[in-house]
Write a protein that holds these residues in place. Structure first.
Motif, PDB file in Angstrom:
ATOM      1  N   VAL A 117       5.989   1.204 -20.736  1.00 40.15           N
ATOM      2  CA  VAL A 117       6.586   0.767 -19.266  1.00 40.15           C
ATOM      3  C   VAL A 117       7.228  -0.639 -19.432  1.00 40.15           C
ATOM      4  O   VAL A 117       6.760  -1.654 -20.318  1.00 40.15           O
ATOM      5  CB  VAL A 117       5.192   0.276 -18.751  1.00 40.15           C
ATOM      6  N   LYS A 118       8.515  -0.732 -19.026  1.00 39.87           N
ATOM      7  CA  LYS A 118       9.223  -1.956 -19.052  1.00 39.87           C
ATOM      8  C   LYS A 118       9.176  -2.552 -17.590  1.00 39.87           C
ATOM      9  O   LYS A 118       9.290  -3.969 -17.665  1.00 39.87           O
ATOM     10  CB  LYS A 118      10.643  -1.740 -19.127  1.00 39.87           C
ATOM     11  N   LYS A 119       9.151  -1.797 -16.484  1.00 44.64           N
ATOM     12  CA  LYS A 119       9.102  -2.323 -14.959  1.00 44.64           C
ATOM     13  C   LYS A 119       8.076  -1.944 -14.261  1.00 44.64           C
ATOM     14  O   LYS A 119       7.686  -0.798 -14.304  1.00 44.64           O
ATOM     15  CB  LYS A 119      10.504  -2.242 -14.471  1.00 44.64           C
ATOM     16  N   VAL A 120       7.262  -3.055 -13.824  1.00 43.47           N
ATOM     17  CA  VAL A 120       6.069  -2.623 -12.839  1.00 43.47           C
ATOM     18  C   VAL A 120       6.511  -3.161 -11.563  1.00 43.47           C
ATOM     19  O   VAL A 120       6.685  -4.307 -11.428  1.00 43.47           O
ATOM     20  CB  VAL A 120       4.687  -2.972 -13.527  1.00 43.47           C
ATOM     21  N   VAL A 121       5.845  -2.268 -10.463  1.00 46.29           N
ATOM     22  CA  VAL A 121       5.648  -2.763  -9.185  1.00 46.29           C
ATOM     23  C   VAL A 121       4.386  -2.706  -8.586  1.00 46.29           C
ATOM     24  O   VAL A 121       3.606  -1.771  -8.856  1.00 46.29           O
ATOM     25  CB  VAL A 121       6.610  -2.020  -8.081  1.00 46.29           C
ATOM     26  N   PHE A 122       3.771  -3.809  -8.254  1.00 43.07           N
ATOM     27  CA  PHE A 122       2.706  -3.705  -7.270  1.00 43.07           C
ATOM     28  C   PHE A 122       2.777  -3.739  -5.832  1.00 43.07           C
ATOM     29  O   PHE A 122       3.705  -4.435  -5.539  1.00 43.07           O
ATOM     30  CB  PHE A 122       1.856  -4.892  -7.763  1.00 43.07           C
ATOM     31  N   ILE A 123       1.989  -3.030  -5.211  1.00 41.19           N
ATOM     32  CA  ILE A 123       2.325  -3.040  -3.706  1.00 41.19           C
ATOM     33  C   ILE A 123       0.791  -3.447  -3.280  1.00 41.19           C
ATOM     34  O   ILE A 123      -0.305  -2.919  -3.558  1.00 41.19           O
ATOM     35  CB  ILE A 123       2.378  -1.714  -3.056  1.00 41.19           C
ATOM     36  N   GLY A 124       0.703  -4.217  -2.208  1.00 41.12           N
ATOM     37  CA  GLY A 124      -0.673  -4.872  -1.896  1.00 41.12           C
ATOM     38  C   GLY A 124      -0.984  -4.231  -0.281  1.00 41.12           C
ATOM     39  O   GLY A 124      -0.083  -3.374  -0.010  1.00 41.12           O
ATOM     40  N   CYS A 125      -2.212  -4.485   0.009  1.00 38.14           N
ATOM     41  CA  CYS A 125      -2.602  -3.888   1.367  1.00 38.14           C
ATOM     42  C   CYS A 125      -2.576  -2.503   1.444  1.00 38.14           C
ATOM     43  O   CYS A 125      -2.413  -1.954   2.679  1.00 38.14           O
ATOM     44  CB  CYS A 125      -2.073  -4.597   2.548  1.00 38.14           C
ATOM     45  N   VAL A 126      -2.794  -1.621   0.415  1.00 38.07           N
ATOM     46  CA  VAL A 126      -2.581  -0.179   0.545  1.00 38.07           C
ATOM     47  C   VAL A 126      -3.778   0.215   1.234  1.00 38.07           C
ATOM     48  O   VAL A 126      -4.967   0.440   0.514  1.00 38.07           O
ATOM     49  CB  VAL A 126      -2.481   0.615  -0.737  1.00 38.07           C
ATOM     50  N   GLY A 127      -3.752   0.946   2.315  1.00 38.53           N
ATOM     51  CA  GLY A 127      -5.032   1.371   2.950  1.00 38.53           C
ATOM     52  C   GLY A 127      -5.858   0.170   3.869  1.00 38.53           C
ATOM     53  O   GLY A 127      -6.894   0.645   4.109  1.00 38.53           O
ATOM     54  N   SER A 128      -5.314  -1.030   3.697  1.00 40.80           N
ATOM     55  CA  SER A 128      -5.922  -2.217   4.399  1.00 40.80           C
ATOM     56  C   SER A 128      -5.006  -2.534   5.394  1.00 40.80           C
ATOM     57  O   SER A 128      -3.918  -2.287   5.286  1.00 40.80           O
ATOM     58  CB  SER A 128      -6.138  -3.259   3.310  1.00 40.80           C
ATOM     59  N   ARG A 129      -5.719  -3.542   6.304  1.00 39.60           N
ATOM     60  CA  ARG A 129      -4.865  -4.114   7.397  1.00 39.60           C
ATOM     61  C   ARG A 129      -3.882  -3.213   8.196  1.00 39.60           C
ATOM     62  O   ARG A 129      -2.900  -3.597   8.497  1.00 39.60           O
ATOM     63  CB  ARG A 129      -3.993  -5.271   6.792  1.00 39.60           C
ATOM     64  N   GLN A 130      -4.533  -2.041   8.461  1.00 39.02           N
ATOM     65  CA  GLN A 130      -3.693  -1.233   9.323  1.00 39.02           C
ATOM     66  C   GLN A 130      -4.234  -1.211  10.626  1.00 39.02           C
ATOM     67  O   GLN A 130      -5.312  -0.279  10.884  1.00 39.02           O
ATOM     68  CB  GLN A 130      -3.560   0.079   8.776  1.00 39.02           C
ATOM     69  N   PRO A 131      -3.778  -1.707  11.613  1.00 42.81           N
ATOM     70  CA  PRO A 131      -4.512  -1.855  13.005  1.00 42.81           C
ATOM     71  C   PRO A 131      -4.397  -0.538  13.545  1.00 42.81           C
ATOM     72  O   PRO A 131      -3.289   0.568  13.315  1.00 42.81           O
ATOM     73  CB  PRO A 131      -3.246  -2.579  13.897  1.00 42.81           C
ATOM     74  N   GLY A 132      -5.614  -0.257  14.245  1.00 46.84           N
ATOM     75  CA  GLY A 132      -5.585   1.359  14.743  1.00 46.84           C
ATOM     76  C   GLY A 132      -6.070   2.263  13.845  1.00 46.84           C
ATOM     77  O   GLY A 132      -6.428   3.555  14.154  1.00 46.84           O
ATOM     78  N   VAL A 133      -6.244   2.153  12.479  1.00 46.95           N
ATOM     79  CA  VAL A 133      -6.190   3.248  11.665  1.00 46.95           C
ATOM     80  C   VAL A 133      -7.965   3.245  11.184  1.00 46.95           C
ATOM     81  O   VAL A 133      -8.093   2.287  10.488  1.00 46.95           O
ATOM     82  CB  VAL A 133      -5.631   3.210  10.451  1.00 46.95           C
ATOM     83  N   LYS A 134      -8.724   3.951  11.709  1.00 46.48           N
ATOM     84  CA  LYS A 134     -10.069   3.798  11.588  1.00 46.48           C
ATOM     85  C   LYS A 134     -10.539   3.580  10.104  1.00 46.48           C
ATOM     86  O   LYS A 134     -10.104   4.326   9.154  1.00 46.48           O
ATOM     87  CB  LYS A 134     -10.749   4.832  12.292  1.00 46.48           C
ATOM     88  N   GLY A 135     -11.492   2.642   9.905  1.00 49.94           N
ATOM     89  CA  GLY A 135     -11.971   2.519   8.632  1.00 49.94           C
ATOM     90  C   GLY A 135     -10.896   1.715   7.500  1.00 49.94           C
ATOM     91  O   GLY A 135     -11.153   1.514   6.403  1.00 49.94           O
ATOM     92  N   HIS A 136      -9.712   1.419   8.146  1.00 50.73           N
ATOM     93  CA  HIS A 136      -8.682   0.669   7.391  1.00 50.73           C
ATOM     94  C   HIS A 136      -7.922  -0.486   8.051  1.00 50.73           C
ATOM     95  O   HIS A 136      -7.029  -0.935   7.770  1.00 50.73           O
ATOM     96  CB  HIS A 136      -7.508   1.848   6.968  1.00 50.73           C
ATOM     97  N   GLU A 137      -8.741  -1.004   8.903  1.00 50.71           N
ATOM     98  CA  GLU A 137      -8.074  -2.159   9.625  1.00 50.71           C
ATOM     99  C   GLU A 137      -8.501  -3.361   8.836  1.00 50.71           C
ATOM    100  O   GLU A 137      -7.928  -4.548   9.221  1.00 50.71           O
ATOM    101  CB  GLU A 137      -8.759  -2.090  11.129  1.00 50.71           C
TER     102      GLU A 137
END
Ligand SMILES: Cc1cc2nc3c(=O)[nH]c(=O)nc-3n(C[C@H](O)[C@H](O)[C@H](O)COP(=O)(O)OP(=O)(O)OC[C@H]3O[C@@H](n4cnc5c(N)ncnc54)[C@H](O)[C@@H]3O)c2cc1C
Ligand SMILES: Cc1cc2nc3c(=O)[nH]c(=O)nc-3n(C[C@H](O)[C@H](O)[C@H](O)COP(=O)(O)OP(=O)(O)OC[C@H]3O[C@@H](n4cnc5c(N)ncnc54)[C@H](O)[C@@H]3O)c2cc1C
Ligand code: SF4
Ligand code: SF4
Ligand code: SF4
Ligand code: FES
Lengths: 151, 432, 582
Positions: C301-321
């Motif tokens: 692997v040469k290039k990596v992307v991280f993505i934050g807040c996956v399934g977190s901090r989603q207003p209105g999505v039950k259990g994922h707010e």
């Protein structure tokens, strides 16, 4: 429309409008706590309901609801934990089982069953609780003061 | 260690220290709770509401205060500081200096007759200097113990209070005294202090009357505070219509020696922004931030509510400068809005700065006396993040609350209980 | 039960709570109205009823006016009922002769813009409470012994820590873990913030100590299948998941440390469409190798992307707010570590919440190592496109105000902490409620974060909310202190609010037996006809039986039919003389 001897002076607000009276029974563990959270979250809802705290909706006998309607309540709210979430395992299921019978009973007595409401609101569902009070209050407001020929 | 000597010392009577004392006492051990100010309660006693559920701080704190006061296993010592510590786990000898409060605790009933009589008014530090108190005073209505204290620095020795006190509780000649305590374990819970925001002259604190800091705001909106809970501008007493909150002042700033995050400023500002709207729903409320760190239980949900239900406006950007209008004392905030990369000038009539959290004053001396290490930032060093988050270098000495780094109330309380657990293991095992 | 037959002499105390109540409700009018109610011997309003001054006032007035019932109209009884019960007790009254009216959470705070109607409501509620108060009865104060063993459910870092502390303090522990291994999630982490150790380095010595300790009985591959009893005396059935064998134990206290599960973000960022798109948890579970290799084809692997807040901090999505609290720091640590092994590391985020001790420092270190941080706008999520094993990611950078594109070899999703899949089951077993994040509710979110509404059951670690391992350890020791507090005392007071069958009225119909979820009612067959009897120790006080009994033969103490109906009446048809000043 006749009013019975039993019923009290009807509540009127400062403008002289009729204000529905709602008797609300809440279980301690979910709905009462949900109502508390509505307060701490400053969610605003109609002032018409008076909450009576019982340990569990299982405690609420149909007799209480009939008595409330009989004594002049324009609507009755019963609010408890979601099925499966009852602090006492299944009190709310018992309450739900009784509910259907109770609805029939009041209907036979000539009271519109839309005046009674059974709802589930958990301790974190402040909005659900507040909405429930609002919905029932508005519903009852539309229905108008109760006709108490049946008593 | 016999059951007799199995006693604990908790230094600092904030919410963390109180919780630690209670959890030790509830196991049947005796605890000395030592607090240097005239009352326990710490910073929490000064707060108006508390995030993330907006219940009022006094309402939830008061039962803890009285629980401490009446607990048979807790001996509360206020106006007291640690003088020296010798010995080791299981057998510490602690010399305490009890500063003269000039009122005999066993006689004072807290009636306040003295205070009414006192002719001297000084700025009240509990209200962040915004209100006044007498030279004989209690810091706040629920102060525990409910005993008056004479501020000798400002007292003019007129003795009017002495005469009016029916219980002869006041002794203006009182001297400091020393007590020796034999304890098996020590918990440090000395909390935090606020960063001095006037060290950022460009933000105008200390120069413009309508630039205040968050703790001042807490007192301003508090019913027991200097304005009886009316949110007003200090320059002219008017209700502010547009309020700006400035985040991360004295936090996450390497140059000012505070590289770390203060953990509570985001949340207390969101809380205060919501409260500002509750006091005046017509107001416009803005928060200038770098990152919103709403990480605790219910915090993100609270942040979302502030945005969507209360309409608090959040602008990401570091504030370059706060300027004051010529005559009106109104303010202009100059900010680079990083979302739009534009420099913006936004007018406010009140600006609230959110100061970062720093170690409590006197931490260095105390750490030296006990022999524990401090971090680069000046907090107490813990032995290991995972094995001993409440353990210090010296066996038998533990730490909790903000004494080892900034924390909110739930985390401070949890840490207080944890330190108590560790302390009672020492007490029950005889010091090993 | 001894009745309180004497004439009620009720004291009513209305609290201002600073501005909290008095700012909306006319508390003086409420107190004035109360003073005219039948049975009321004294009524007053006061700034803070819960303060020392307020408490002293109650005690003084009880003495002065010979009060035998007390009503405090203030905040939620869920907070202060214990405080005031104690106060009346200290003044010589039975604690059950107290009633509290909630004028704050249920009136002033939710009707802030309708002061008149709010005051009217407050008056009704106080009138109802006074009516109830006059029917309140003495109940005995009961104490039970506390068994000196604590059940710890879940053997992650929190469960291990709690077990060790309790054992070191001299009490016994029953540690139940559902998987074959102790250690929980931490054991898996190879990039452990804020240290340079791995999760295994941390967990191993703990497991060793737990296994060595004679006071700790470990049951792995086991789950609690039944739970009953009450504080101090719980009965626990533990089932071995492999052998299906069940065994019964008795414990005095419980600590629930069932932790969390990393969310599998199906439906987010093309997760599942390429093996090279994985969660941060999955990344850390990859077999260790010098080089980071692509899962699809084994190439470096040469290039990596991280993505934050996956399934977190989603207003209105039950259990994922909720915010998952650990991910920003965990990402910073993993990104910094990986940067030494790959050419480019990119982190896409919404906010960077490296709040903890040392976290800001390694976030800074990541940046110094040239990990690139790019902020994307809220609710405008990056697009991850998988086409013929090539991954393209497109997003908007807020700070540069630009649309960007990148072709990483690997995408790492920092996914949410969510409750374990069997959380429902645990929640029902121990009668715990859950908050919006799906984790268990503490007794009080600020001042009682470790206890729950089930007396004797504590929570700690990620079971309570998303948190990191260090915070979980602190919780664990704290919860252990609560359990030890109970066990060290040896006894604890329990509620007297149980039900009781009046033998003369019982019609032997058996209805109550089926109503009770706790088998607390049995038929006394020695009587003819047999009559129902309640085993008080088993009764939890829900009152379901009382509502079910067709013969009204069951009294639910402290919640009798009479006490309830009198409140209904006081609300709806108070006699004209007692309408009060409203
Ligand atoms: C403006 C502001 C608003 C906040 N709002 C919230 C909120 O809404 N919700 C929330 O959860 N948190 C909030 N917090 C954080 C909260 O204040 C802390 O979490 C809490 O006060 C920490 O408690 P503590 O006991 O560790 O320290 P402290 O409260 O600081 O108490 C320490 C005590 O130790 C005493 N002491 C210090 N040194 C010595 C010594 N040498 N000897 C003896 N005694 C000593 C002090 O006098 C003090 O009484 C806020 C903080 C600020 C600054
Ligand atoms: C990707 C990722 C990276 C992380 N990195 C870090 C880091 O670097 N540093 C850090 O401090 N934190 C980190 N964390 C957070 C850390 O993993 C948690 O804080 C920690 O695991 C919480 O410990 P716990 O014991 O409460 O729960 P867990 O570790 O989840 O343990 C719970 C245990 O209970 C068992 N269990 C569950 N249900 C039952 C049941 N019904 N009956 C019996 N047993 C049951 C489980 O099998 C498990 O063994 C990370 C989290 C994630 C998702
Ligand atoms: S002696 Fe000091 S404290 Fe007492 S009244 Fe005079 S100035 Fe005030
Ligand atoms: S339900 Fe009532 S009548 Fe029937 S057995 Fe139970 S107590 Fe007796
Ligand atoms: S109140 Fe009745 S139904 Fe409820 S637990 Fe007790 S005996 Fe069972
Ligand atoms: S406890 Fe809420 S319905 Fe039973």
């Amino acid at each position: 429309m006749t009013s019975t001897s039993l019923s009290t002076t009807e509540t009127v607000d400062s403008q002289g409008e009729w204000e529905p009276k709602i008797m609300a029974f809440c279980c301690n563990w979910c709905s009462y706590a949900g109502a508390d959270l509505a307060g701490t979250s400053r969610i605003q809802y109609p002032t018409n309901a008076r909450i009576l705290r019982v340990n569990c909706t299982g405690r609420i006998s149909p007799e209480f609801i009939l008595a409330a309607l009989n004594m002049g309540a324009d609507g009755v709210l019963v609010s408890g934990c979601h099925p499966g979430d009852c602090h006492y395992t299944s009190g709310n299921l018992k309450a739900r089982a009784r509910w259907a019978l109770m609805e029939t009973a009041i209907e036979q007595a000539g009271v519109d069953p839309r005046r009674v409401r059974l709802q589930w609101a958990s301790a974190s569902e402040a909005q659900v609780f507040a909405d429930g009070v609002r919905t029932l209050t508005e519903q009852v407001r539309k229905l108008g003061p109760i006709r108490r020929e049946w008593v | 260690m016999s059951k007799e000597t199995a006693r604990a010392l908790v230094v600092g009577g904030g919410v963390a220290g109180m919780q630690a004392a209670l959890d030790i006492a509830n196991q049947g051990f005796k605890v000395y709770l030592v607090e240097r100010s005239p009352s326990i309660g710490g910073r929490m006693a000064m707060l108006d509401k508390t995030f993330p559920t907006l219940d009022c701080s006094a309402c939830i704190l008061t039962p803890k205060l009285s629980e401490i006061a009446r607990h048979p296993n807790i001996r509360l010592m206020t106006c007291a500081e640690v003088g020296s510590v010798t010995g080791s786990a299981g057998n510490f000898r602690v010399k305490l200096r009890r500063k003269a409060r000039f009122v005999r605790e066993n006689l004072c009933s807290g009636c306040g007759a003295c205070s009414a009589e006192c002719p001297v008014e000084v700025a009240n530090e509990f209200d962040q200097g915004l209100g006044f108190r007498k030279a004989i005073y209690t810091p706040f209505p629920q102060a525990t113990p409910n005993v008056y204290t004479v501020d000798k620095e400002n007292c003019i020795d007129c003795s009017r209070c002495v005469k009016v006190c029916e219980r002869n509780a006041i002794d203006l000649e009182m001297k400091d005294s020393f007590v020796n305590l034999d304890v098996g374990t020590i918990i440090i819970a000395t909390g935090f202090e606020l960063f001095d925001v006037s060290r950022y002259p460009r933000l105008g604190y200390g120069q413009y009357p309508n630039v205040i800091h968050a703790m001042e705001f807490e007192r301003l909106i508090n019913a027991a505070g200097p304005t009886h809970g009316h949110l007003i501008r200090l320059s002219d007493g008017k209700k502010p219509k547009s309020i700006g909150f400035i985040q991360c002042v004295g936090a996450r700033d390497v140059q000012k020696g505070v590289p770390y995050c203060s953990r509570v400023c985001c949340m207390y500002s969101i809380k205060n922004a919501v409260m500002a709207l509750e006091h005046n729903p017509e107001a416009e409320v803005w928060v200038y931030y770098a990152d919103i760190r709403a990480f605790g239980k219910g915090f993100e949900e609270f942040y979302e509510m502030a945005k969507s239900r209360f309409g608090v406006r959040f602008v990401r950007g570091r504030v370059a400068e706060v300027m004051e209008g010529k005559s009106s004392h109104d303010l202009v905030v100059k900010v680079e809005d990083t979302a739009t990369s534009k420099l913006r000038l936004i007018e406010h009539d009140l600006v609230v700065i959110s100061p970062g959290v720093i170690p409590s004053s006197g931490m260095d001396t105390m750490a030296k006396k006990i022999g524990i290490d401090q971090t680069n930032d000046g907090y107490i060093e813990i032995s290991h993040t995972f094995f001993g988050p409440t353990i210090t270098k010296i066996p038998g000495v533990f730490v909790c609350g903000c004494a080892d780094g900034p924390k909110d109330i739930p985390d401070s309380v949890s840490a207080g209980s944890a330190a108590a657990m560790k302390a009672t293991i020492i007490l029950s095992s005889g010091g090993t | 039960m001894s009745g309180t037959e004497d004439e009620p002499r009720i004291g009513v105390f209305v609290c201002h709570c600073g501005h909290n109540i008095a700012g909306t409700v006319d508390v003086e009018a409420v107190a004035h109205m109360a003073s005219n109610l039948p049975g009321v011997a004294f009524a007053a309003d006061e700034m803070f009823m819960c303060s020392d001054a307020g408490q002293t006032l109650i005690k003084e007035k009880i003495k002065e006016h010979n009060l035998n019932r007390v009503v405090v109209a203030s905040c939620s009884p869920r907070m202060h009922e214990p405080t005031f019960r104690r106060v009346v007790e200290e003044a010589g009254l039975n604690r059950y002769l107290f009633d509290q009216v909630n004028l704050r959470e249920h009136v002033s705070w939710c009707h802030m813009r309708e002061p008149e109607l709010a005051t009217e409501k407050a008056i009704d509620l106080v009138r109802m409470s006074v009516a109830r108060a006059s029917k309140l009865q003495n109940l005995p104060i009961k104490k039970v012994n506390v068994l000196p063993t604590t059940l710890v459910v879940g053997g992650g870092i929190a469960g291990l820590r709690a077990s060790l502390d309790i054992a070191d303090r001299g009490f016994d522990v029953l540690l139940v873990e559902k998987t074959p291994k102790l250690g929980g999630n931490v054991a898996k982490w190879t990039h452990l913030f804020p240290s340079d150790e791995t999760g295994a380095d941390i967990i191993k010595p703990l497991i060793r100590d737990v296994k060595k300790n004679k006071r700790i009985k470990i049951l792995t591959e086991s789950k609690v299948s039944e739970f009953d009893g009450y504080i101090g005396n719980f009965g626990v059935t533990v089932k071995n998941l492999k052998t299906e064998k069940e065994e019964r134990y008795e414990v005095g206290a419980v600590i629930v440390t069932t932790g969390f599960e990393p969310f599998k973000p199906v439906g987010y960022y093309s997760y599942g469409e390429s093996p090279d798109i994985l969660t941060l948890a999955e990344l850390q579970e990859l077999p260790r190798s010098e080089q980071l290799l692509k899962i699809s084809n084994g190439k470096p692997v040469k290039k990596v992307v991280f993505i934050g807040c996956v399934g977190s901090r989603q207003p209105g999505v039950k259990g994922h707010e909720h915010c998952s609290r650990h991910c920003c720091s965990a990402t910073a640590k993993a990104a910094a570590d990986l940067r030494d092994r790959v050419d480019e590391v990119l982190v896409l985020y919404q906010d960077i919440r490296t709040y903890g001790k040392g976290h800001e420092e390694f976030h800074r270190m990541a940046r110094q190592k040239h990990v690139i941080y790019s902020k994307f706008p809220q609710n405008e999520y990056p697009d991850v496109i998988v086409k013929k094993s090539k991954i393209t990611i497109k997003w908007r950078d807020v700070l540069a105000d630009e649309d960007l594109e990148f072709e990483p070899d690997m995408v790492v999703l920092a996914s949410a902490m969510i409750p374990p899949e069997d959380v429902e089951e645990t929640s029902h077993l121990f009668s715990l409620t859950r908050s919006g994040d799906g984790f268990f509710n503490p007794e009080h979110i600020k001042l009682a974060p470790l206890t729950t509404h089930t007396a004797g059951v504590m929570i700690a670690g990620a079971a309570q909310a998303a948190k990191n391992a260090s915070e979980s350890v602190i919780d664990a020791s704290g919860a252990a202190a609560k359990a030890v507090g109970l066990m060290a005392q040896g006894e604890v007071e329990i509620e007297s609010t149980v039900s009781h069958v009046i033998p003369e009225l019982c019609s032997s119909c058996h209805t109550c037996l089926t109503a009770c979820a706790y088998n607390a009612i049995s038929m006394d067959e020695t009587k003819d006809p047999p009559i129902a009897v309640v085993t008080e120790a088993k009764c939890h006080g829900c009152g379901t039986c009382a509502a079910a009994c067709p013969s009204s033969a069951i009294v639910m103490y402290h919640s009798t039919d009479d006490q309830i109906l009198t409140m209904v009446e006081a609300f709806l048809c108070p006699s004209p003389s007692i309408q009060g000043g409203g």
